[in-house]
Design a protein around this motif. Structure first.
Motif, PDB file in Angstrom:
ATOM      1  N   TRP A  88       0.856  -1.194   0.000  1.00 61.25           N
ATOM      2  CA  TRP A  88       0.000   0.000   0.000  1.00 61.25           C
ATOM      3  C   TRP A  88       0.884   1.233   0.000  1.00 61.25           C
ATOM      4  N   ASN A  89       0.664   2.092  -1.006  1.00 60.40           N
ATOM      5  CA  ASN A  89       1.540   3.223  -1.295  1.00 60.40           C
ATOM      6  C   ASN A  89       0.680   4.457  -1.557  1.00 60.40           C
ATOM      7  N   VAL A 134       5.477   6.631   1.269  1.00 64.48           N
ATOM      8  CA  VAL A 134       5.041   5.717   2.323  1.00 64.48           C
ATOM      9  C   VAL A 134       4.812   4.344   1.710  1.00 64.48           C
ATOM     10  N   GLY A 172       3.518   0.637   2.664  1.00 62.55           N
ATOM     11  CA  GLY A 172       2.912  -0.342   3.551  1.00 62.55           C
ATOM     12  C   GLY A 172       3.134  -1.719   2.957  1.00 62.55           C
ATOM     13  N   THR A 188       6.225   0.829   6.564  1.00 63.12           N
ATOM     14  CA  THR A 188       5.361   0.495   7.683  1.00 63.12           C
ATOM     15  C   THR A 188       4.448  -0.665   7.315  1.00 63.12           C
ATOM     16  N   TYR A 213       0.474  -2.338   6.693  1.00 53.77           N
ATOM     17  CA  TYR A 213      -0.659  -1.895   5.898  1.00 53.77           C
ATOM     18  C   TYR A 213      -1.484  -0.830   6.617  1.00 53.77           C
ATOM     19  N   THR A 232      -0.971   1.266   9.084  1.00 55.32           N
ATOM     20  CA  THR A 232      -0.376   2.589   9.275  1.00 55.32           C
ATOM     21  C   THR A 232      -0.293   3.352   7.960  1.00 55.32           C
ATOM     22  N   SER A 233       0.044   2.656   6.885  1.00 56.83           N
ATOM     23  CA  SER A 233       0.134   3.337   5.582  1.00 56.83           C
ATOM     24  C   SER A 233      -1.225   3.865   5.159  1.00 56.83           C
TER      25      SER A 233
END
Length: 459
Positions: free
Chosen positions: A173-174, A194, A196, A221, A223, A225-226
């Motif tokens: 996850w970006n 970022v 994830g 980080t 998932y 938190t992202s």
């Protein structure tokens, strides 16, 4: 695979030597709206082979012809340059995308559900369910959409369950942090990235993909938190905007000047001046629906009390629109019946043709429903506004829209509106009355030209 270094202004620099990508990944971008079209063109500009996909065949044909479905400064040049180079192509076939790509970026929208605060993530599920059955080899799927926390893990599990390659298909996850009007710059020169991820392999792939951007802070980080980084950032920005607009309400009640108040606050390094300009408030396809979705998800998690303040943030924002209508009505003599109102601005912000949840159009429509004869002008969003609100009248220029107006409202701070000549505009209106909805005009010059000048939060 060669790539050409990019100058700070986003143009290719032929004097910089070509280098090789760390790993020759091929990228797909699934969804070619505002985010997807920008990401596809910019990643191709970094030297990657990119295949963009959309289920809208008409949109794909336009993109193939070098035509954008949106207005975004500088993006059309990047699109056409990379179409010509052959690095960028478009398709409607998920099977082709799966066979082509090593890294698949998912860039579809997550609009607000009708009648609810929650986000509609059905477009994300549709992409995963359409792509996964064709994924028969190791690859990485990368979500960039703004989603409720917990979505990434659910999609990661679905990918493994539906893909023939099983656990060889990973998710990252970006989240994106693009500003409309500055999307090309923000993609090529991000202030942070970022990631994830759930494995070292996924982290390495993502670092390789973004290596051409040079030295950029990267936060790695999990998932959850992202996902929260993006929603928290939007919530903070919305809170800051609504804070200064709340101060504008207090300033009006106490005959203070919110512009001077904001200036004084901006020198405090703990506060800063960005997003501290009082006015009509925020709109568009991100902040309003994202803070509502954040509240909805917090409620589902049992943490609704943590975000109750966002309800007031949202309420302050919506009150700005009502206050603008009230100010306009005051200048119209207490009623809009028989009054001609010129509205300068239809897009929710300058350098965009996006009218989603546009405060300017909301005000225009409200005044029209209250009996005013409303004429709207916007440099690039007129076609979108006409389609959405055919009941309004539209001018072909600021002067055309203002002809015979009893009240002028400046609601989107396009440079051409900010630099309008008060005397020239005054020569075509019926009465010289203006409300500055963005606190972007110079009150002294307008009052010197015999205009009655009003603004939100100012004497």
């Amino acid at each position: 695979m060669p790539w050409t270094l990019i100058r700070k202004d986003g143009a290719c620099d032929p004097e910089l030597e070509e280098r090789s990508l760390p790993v020759p990944y091929r990228l797909t971008v699934l969804g070619t709206g505002y985010l997807g079209a920008t990401h596809a063109a910019c990643m191709a500009d970094l030297g990657f082979e990119v295949l963009g996909l959309d289920v809208d065949a008409a949109k794909i044909e336009r993109l193939k012809a070098g035509e954008l479905p949106i207005h975004e400064p500088g993006l059309e040049e990047v699109l056409r340059r990379n179409l010509a180079s052959g690095r960028l192509r478009f398709t409607t076939s998920y099977e082709e995308a799966a066979a082509f790509g090593d890294v698949h970026f998912v860039c579809v929208g997550t609009p607000q559900k009708k009648g609810e605060y929650a986000a509609d993530v059905s477009y994300l599920d549709a992409v995963v369910e359409s792509l996964a059955p064709h994924l028969d080899r190791e690859c990485l799927v990368v979500g960039k959409s703004t989603v409720p926390v917990g979505t990434a893990q659910r999609l990661a599990d679905k990918l493994v369950r539906l893909a023939p390659a099983g656990s060889q298909v990973e998710l990252a996850w970006n989240p994106e942090f693009l500003r409309e009007g500055f999307a090309v710059h923000d993609t090529l020169h991000p202030d942070r990235i970022v990631l994830g991820v759930a494995s070292e392999r996924a982290e390495k792939v993502m670092r390789d993909v973004y290596e051409p951007l040079g030295e950029v802070p990267i936060v790695v980080t999990d998932y959850a938190t992202s996902e929260l980084v993006k929603t928290a950032a939007n919530a903070f920005l919305a809170t800051k905007i609504s804070f200064i607009n709340a101060m504008a309400e207090v300033c009006e009640a106490s005959h203070a000047d919110v512009k001077q108040l904001s200036l004084a606050l901006s020198f405090d390094e703990r506060i800063g001046g960005k997003f501290l300009n009082a006015g009509l408030g925020f709109g568009g396809g991100c902040l309003p629906k994202d803070i509502r979705a954040f509240m909805a998800r917090a409620g589902e998690l049992g943490a609704d009390q943590a975000l109750t303040f966002l309800r007031e943030v949202d309420a302050i924002n919506m009150r700005r629109r009502a206050r603008m209508v009230d100010l306009a009505r005051e200048l119209a003599g207490g009623s809009f019946h028989g009054c001609t109102v010129c509205v300068l601005g239809a897009a929710f912000k300058p350098n965009s043709d996006d009218i989603r949840d546009s405060p300017a159009l909301d005000v225009a429509v409200t005044i029209g429903r209250q009996g005013g004869r409303v004429t709207v002008y916007d440099p690039v969003a007129l076609d979108n506004a006409r389609r959405a609100h055919p009941e309004l009248a539209y001018g072909e220029s600021a002067l055309d829209a203002a002809r015979g107006a009893n009240v002028v409202l400046m609601l989107t701070e396009w440079p051409e509106f900010v630099t309008l000549d008060p005397e020239e505009l005054g020569s075509v209106v019926e009465t010289r009355k203006i409300v500055d909805g963005r606190n972007a005009l110079d009150p002294m010059s307008w009052r010197a030209a015999a205009w009655t000048y009003r603004a939100l939060g100012r004497p």
